[in-house]
Design a protein around this motif. Structure first.
Motif, PDB file in Angstrom:
ATOM      1  N   ASN A 118       0.819  -1.212   0.000  1.00  0.00           N
ATOM      2  CA  ASN A 118       0.000   0.000   0.000  1.00  0.00           C
ATOM      3  C   ASN A 118       0.857   1.269   0.000  1.00  0.00           C
ATOM      4  OD1 ASN A 118      -2.362  -1.494   0.031  1.00  0.00           O
ATOM      5  ND2 ASN A 118      -2.498  -1.509   2.264  1.00  0.00           N
ATOM      6  N   LEU A 119       1.934   1.266   0.794  1.00  0.00           N
ATOM      7  CA  LEU A 119       2.809   2.439   0.819  1.00  0.00           C
ATOM      8  C   LEU A 119       3.475   2.662  -0.538  1.00  0.00           C
ATOM      9  CD1 LEU A 119       4.519   2.043   4.328  1.00  0.00           C
ATOM     10  CD2 LEU A 119       2.906   3.814   3.637  1.00  0.00           C
ATOM     11  N   HIS A 120       3.938   1.580  -1.170  1.00  0.00           N
ATOM     12  CA  HIS A 120       4.572   1.719  -2.483  1.00  0.00           C
ATOM     13  C   HIS A 120       3.561   2.170  -3.534  1.00  0.00           C
ATOM     14  CE1 HIS A 120       6.176   0.291  -6.389  1.00  0.00           C
ATOM     15  NE2 HIS A 120       7.343   0.664  -5.875  1.00  0.00           N
ATOM     16  N   HIS A 121       2.346   1.639  -3.480  1.00  0.00           N
ATOM     17  CA  HIS A 121       1.306   2.030  -4.445  1.00  0.00           C
ATOM     18  C   HIS A 121       0.944   3.507  -4.287  1.00  0.00           C
ATOM     19  CE1 HIS A 121      -2.089   1.525  -7.141  1.00  0.00           C
ATOM     20  NE2 HIS A 121      -2.879   2.081  -6.242  1.00  0.00           N
ATOM     21  N   ASN A 122       0.766   3.945  -3.056  1.00  0.00           N
ATOM     22  CA  ASN A 122       0.431   5.351  -2.824  1.00  0.00           C
ATOM     23  C   ASN A 122       1.575   6.282  -3.211  1.00  0.00           C
ATOM     24  OD1 ASN A 122      -2.054   4.537  -1.766  1.00  0.00           O
ATOM     25  ND2 ASN A 122      -1.275   4.458   0.331  1.00  0.00           N
ATOM     26  N   LEU A 123       2.816   5.857  -2.921  1.00  0.00           N
ATOM     27  CA  LEU A 123       3.977   6.672  -3.292  1.00  0.00           C
ATOM     28  C   LEU A 123       4.091   6.790  -4.803  1.00  0.00           C
ATOM     29  CD1 LEU A 123       6.574   8.170  -2.457  1.00  0.00           C
ATOM     30  CD2 LEU A 123       7.740   5.961  -2.469  1.00  0.00           C
ATOM     31  N   LEU A 124       3.870   5.686  -5.524  1.00  0.00           N
ATOM     32  CA  LEU A 124       3.966   5.723  -6.984  1.00  0.00           C
ATOM     33  C   LEU A 124       2.890   6.625  -7.591  1.00  0.00           C
ATOM     34  CD1 LEU A 124       5.403   4.575  -9.468  1.00  0.00           C
ATOM     35  CD2 LEU A 124       3.766   2.680  -9.438  1.00  0.00           C
ATOM     36  N   ASN A 125       1.684   6.559  -7.043  1.00  0.00           N
ATOM     37  CA  ASN A 125       0.618   7.432  -7.545  1.00  0.00           C
ATOM     38  C   ASN A 125       0.930   8.904  -7.301  1.00  0.00           C
ATOM     39  OD1 ASN A 125      -0.948   5.342  -8.510  1.00  0.00           O
ATOM     40  ND2 ASN A 125      -2.118   5.116  -6.614  1.00  0.00           N
ATOM     41  N   LYS A 126       1.497   9.207  -6.110  1.00  0.00           N
ATOM     42  CA  LYS A 126       1.844  10.596  -5.810  1.00  0.00           C
ATOM     43  C   LYS A 126       2.937  11.109  -6.737  1.00  0.00           C
ATOM     44  CE  LYS A 126      -0.695  12.081  -2.366  1.00  0.00           C
ATOM     45  NZ  LYS A 126      -1.470  13.351  -2.439  1.00  0.00           N
ATOM     46  N   ILE A 127       3.928  10.273  -7.026  1.00  0.00           N
ATOM     47  CA  ILE A 127       5.027  10.711  -7.896  1.00  0.00           C
ATOM     48  C   ILE A 127       4.533  10.895  -9.330  1.00  0.00           C
ATOM     49  CG2 ILE A 127       7.252  10.031  -8.857  1.00  0.00           C
ATOM     50  CD1 ILE A 127       7.380  10.975  -5.984  1.00  0.00           C
ATOM     51  N   LYS A 331       8.750   7.346   7.544  1.00  0.00           N
ATOM     52  CA  LYS A 331       8.563   8.789   7.674  1.00  0.00           C
ATOM     53  C   LYS A 331       8.953   9.519   6.391  1.00  0.00           C
ATOM     54  CE  LYS A 331       9.556  12.542  10.911  1.00  0.00           C
ATOM     55  NZ  LYS A 331      10.302  12.923  12.135  1.00  0.00           N
ATOM     56  N   LYS A 332      10.031   9.070   5.732  1.00  0.00           N
ATOM     57  CA  LYS A 332      10.444   9.690   4.478  1.00  0.00           C
ATOM     58  C   LYS A 332       9.413   9.455   3.378  1.00  0.00           C
ATOM     59  CE  LYS A 332      15.362   9.154   5.527  1.00  0.00           C
ATOM     60  NZ  LYS A 332      16.608   8.410   5.172  1.00  0.00           N
ATOM     61  N   VAL A 333       8.861   8.254   3.328  1.00  0.00           N
ATOM     62  CA  VAL A 333       7.837   7.964   2.321  1.00  0.00           C
ATOM     63  C   VAL A 333       6.588   8.795   2.567  1.00  0.00           C
ATOM     64  CG1 VAL A 333       6.279   6.167   1.465  1.00  0.00           C
ATOM     65  CG2 VAL A 333       8.702   5.653   1.823  1.00  0.00           C
ATOM     66  N   HIS A 334       6.201   8.948   3.828  1.00  0.00           N
ATOM     67  CA  HIS A 334       5.013   9.735   4.144  1.00  0.00           C
ATOM     68  C   HIS A 334       5.225  11.225   3.868  1.00  0.00           C
ATOM     69  CE1 HIS A 334       1.714   7.376   5.821  1.00  0.00           C
ATOM     70  NE2 HIS A 334       2.619   6.513   6.238  1.00  0.00           N
ATOM     71  N   SER A 335       6.473  11.674   3.897  1.00  0.00           N
ATOM     72  CA  SER A 335       6.726  13.069   3.551  1.00  0.00           C
ATOM     73  C   SER A 335       6.387  13.347   2.087  1.00  0.00           C
ATOM     74  CB  SER A 335       8.187  13.422   3.829  1.00  0.00           C
ATOM     75  OG  SER A 335       9.056  12.699   2.977  1.00  0.00           O
ATOM     76  N   PHE A 336       6.525  12.343   1.211  1.00  0.00           N
ATOM     77  CA  PHE A 336       6.125  12.489  -0.184  1.00  0.00           C
ATOM     78  C   PHE A 336       4.622  12.312  -0.363  1.00  0.00           C
ATOM     79  CE2 PHE A 336      10.206  11.661  -2.831  1.00  0.00           C
ATOM     80  CZ  PHE A 336      10.827  12.682  -2.141  1.00  0.00           C
ATOM     81  N   LEU A 337       3.997  11.526   0.526  1.00  0.00           N
ATOM     82  CA  LEU A 337       2.557  11.294   0.398  1.00  0.00           C
ATOM     83  C   LEU A 337       1.743  12.531   0.744  1.00  0.00           C
ATOM     84  CD1 LEU A 337       2.176   7.693   1.880  1.00  0.00           C
ATOM     85  CD2 LEU A 337       2.394   8.373  -0.515  1.00  0.00           C
ATOM     86  N   ASN A 338       2.339  13.471   1.480  1.00  0.00           N
ATOM     87  CA  ASN A 338       1.630  14.709   1.825  1.00  0.00           C
ATOM     88  C   ASN A 338       1.672  15.746   0.708  1.00  0.00           C
ATOM     89  OD1 ASN A 338       1.031  13.705   4.412  1.00  0.00           O
ATOM     90  ND2 ASN A 338       3.006  14.402   5.224  1.00  0.00           N
ATOM     91  N   MET A 339       2.307  15.397  -0.402  1.00  0.00           N
ATOM     92  CA  MET A 339       2.439  16.329  -1.520  1.00  0.00           C
ATOM     93  C   MET A 339       1.100  16.473  -2.254  1.00  0.00           C
ATOM     94  SD  MET A 339       4.922  15.805  -4.809  1.00  0.00           S
ATOM     95  CE  MET A 339       4.187  14.210  -5.076  1.00  0.00           C
ATOM     96  N   GLU A 340       0.804  17.685  -2.708  1.00  0.00           N
ATOM     97  CA  GLU A 340      -0.411  17.926  -3.487  1.00  0.00           C
ATOM     98  C   GLU A 340      -0.229  17.421  -4.917  1.00  0.00           C
ATOM     99  OE1 GLU A 340      -1.472  21.992  -3.370  1.00  0.00           O
ATOM    100  OE2 GLU A 340      -1.775  22.058  -1.192  1.00  0.00           O
ATOM    101  N   SER A 341      -1.237  16.738  -5.416  1.00  0.00           N
ATOM    102  CA  SER A 341      -1.179  16.169  -6.759  1.00  0.00           C
ATOM    103  C   SER A 341      -1.746  17.155  -7.774  1.00  0.00           C
ATOM    104  CB  SER A 341      -1.961  14.855  -6.821  1.00  0.00           C
ATOM    105  OG  SER A 341      -1.440  13.910  -5.896  1.00  0.00           O
ATOM    106  N   GLU A 342      -1.422  16.909  -9.048  1.00  0.00           N
ATOM    107  CA  GLU A 342      -1.997  17.697 -10.130  1.00  0.00           C
ATOM    108  C   GLU A 342      -3.500  17.394 -10.248  1.00  0.00           C
ATOM    109  OE1 GLU A 342      -0.933  20.009 -11.970  1.00  0.00           O
ATOM    110  OE2 GLU A 342       1.259  19.959 -11.906  1.00  0.00           O
TER     111      GLU A 342
END
Length: 348
Positions: A118-127, A331-342
């Motif tokens: 789930n963390l990898h899937h959410n991180l990939l979607n955010k990126i 914590k590092k992965v969650h720092s990217f998950l808080n990013m606003e998406s397009e």
């Protein structure tokens, strides 16, 4: 200048306070990433498994105590029936313990796999849906590090560390509970021993975290230099710089070995202190058992738990320090998950 010095002291005290705190919020984010059902199943199965383990030891102590009772020879049939009853209950508890051990191991691995997925899937979607300004201000190596080193820690290191930490903690609590039940006067000595253990683990966790980060930071230049040397070996031999690269490799190896040596010394430091605490626990349990009645089965069970609690205490602190470092990846992965998406809906 005095105001600047006071600000620096305040910042230093804040940093030290943060270094001694366990990132419980990050731990909760990781556990909930695997789903509340798996989290509940893991906690319930672990509590039930350790309850069965304690019940097995308790049943053996009860069996031993009843066998020591002197009874007339005329009631051999009663003894045989009692023996059959004890063997049957012991077999049922042992079978339940084996099944629960299997269920607990599968639940922990399943939850770790689900959380990592789930963390990898959410991180990939955010990126993928990240804004352009994010890629302009964030280095590419930092993004790759989230998908390589940090994801590897979440996949392979956190689940076994979490399983070992929960197992050691529950074994320690079971041992303390059984010793207190067998010898109630042990609770009086438990307070100073608990205070000493708290300060020992607090002091060790700060040093272990810094030393593990130092070991990781000194290992990366060594691996980079080795790979670069292997790729450019023909050029190095052509310019006759073998001695310089070999000397640089030895210097980086020595630097990494020094960090690993200090980490090993810190682990031995913790082992010595926990051995002293374990010896105090054994001594206290042995002295308080003298004042108890002639129930030799429960006294022996309390002493047995007291002898094994030293190893459990050591692993609790070490796993806690390892988990604190590994939660940095979450914590590092969650720092990217808080990013606003397009604002992208999938249509051209």
């Amino acid at each position: 200048e005095e105001e600047e010095e006071e600000d620096e002291d305040d910042n230093m005290s804040t940093v030290l306070r943060l270094r001694t705190k366990m990132p419980w919020k990050t731990c909760w984010r990781y556990l909930t990433s695997g789903g509340f059902f798996l989290l509940f199943l893991m906690i319930f199965s672990k509590l039930l498994k350790h309850s069965v383990i304690v019940a097995i030891d308790y049943w053996l102590a009860t069996w031993t105590s009843t066998d020591n009772i002197n009874e007339p020879r005329s009631i051999d049939d009663v003894k045989n029936k009692r023996k059959t009853y004890h063997v049957a209950v012991f077999s049922i508890l042992s079978g339940a313990g084996i099944v629960l051990c299997l269920i607990t191991s599968l639940t922990v691995e399943w939850m770790g796999l689900t959380a990592a997925k789930n963390l990898h899937h959410n991180l990939l979607n955010k990126i993928i849906l990240g804004p352009i300004r994010f890629f302009d201000t964030t280095p590419l190596g930092l993004i790759l590090n989230r998908f390589s080193a940090d994801t590897n820690i979440i996949d392979q290191h956190i689940p076994p560390t979490l399983e070992s930490l929960t197992r050691s903690t529950l074994l320690c609590l079971s041992a303390i509970g059984m010793i207190s039940y067998a010898t109630p006067w042990f609770l009086v000595a438990l307070v100073p021993l608990g205070i000493a253990f708290y300060f020992i683990q607090k002091y060790f966790r700060v040093a272990s975290k810094d030393l593990q980060e130092l070991d990781d930071s000194t290992q990366l230049p060594l691996l980079c230099h080795f790979s670069e040397t292997a790729e450019g070996l023909t050029t190095i031999r052509a310019f006759r710089h073998e001695a310089r690269f070999k000397q640089r490799m030895l210097e980086l190896t020595d630097t990494n070995n020094i960090a690993y040596l200090f980490l090993s010394a810190a682990n031995r430091w913790l082992e010595v202190r926990t051995d002293y605490l374990g010896a105090c626990i054994v001594l206290t349990a042995a002295v308080t058992s003298i004042t108890e009645g002639p129930n030799s089965g429960f006294v022996g069970l309390g002493l047995l738990y007291a002898l094994t609690i030293t190893n459990y205490l050591n692993w609790v602190v070490r796993n806690l320090a390892d988990l604190e470092v590994q939660m940095g990846a979450v914590k590092k992965v969650h720092s990217f998950l808080n990013m606003e998406s397009e604002n992208y809906d999938g249509y051209l």
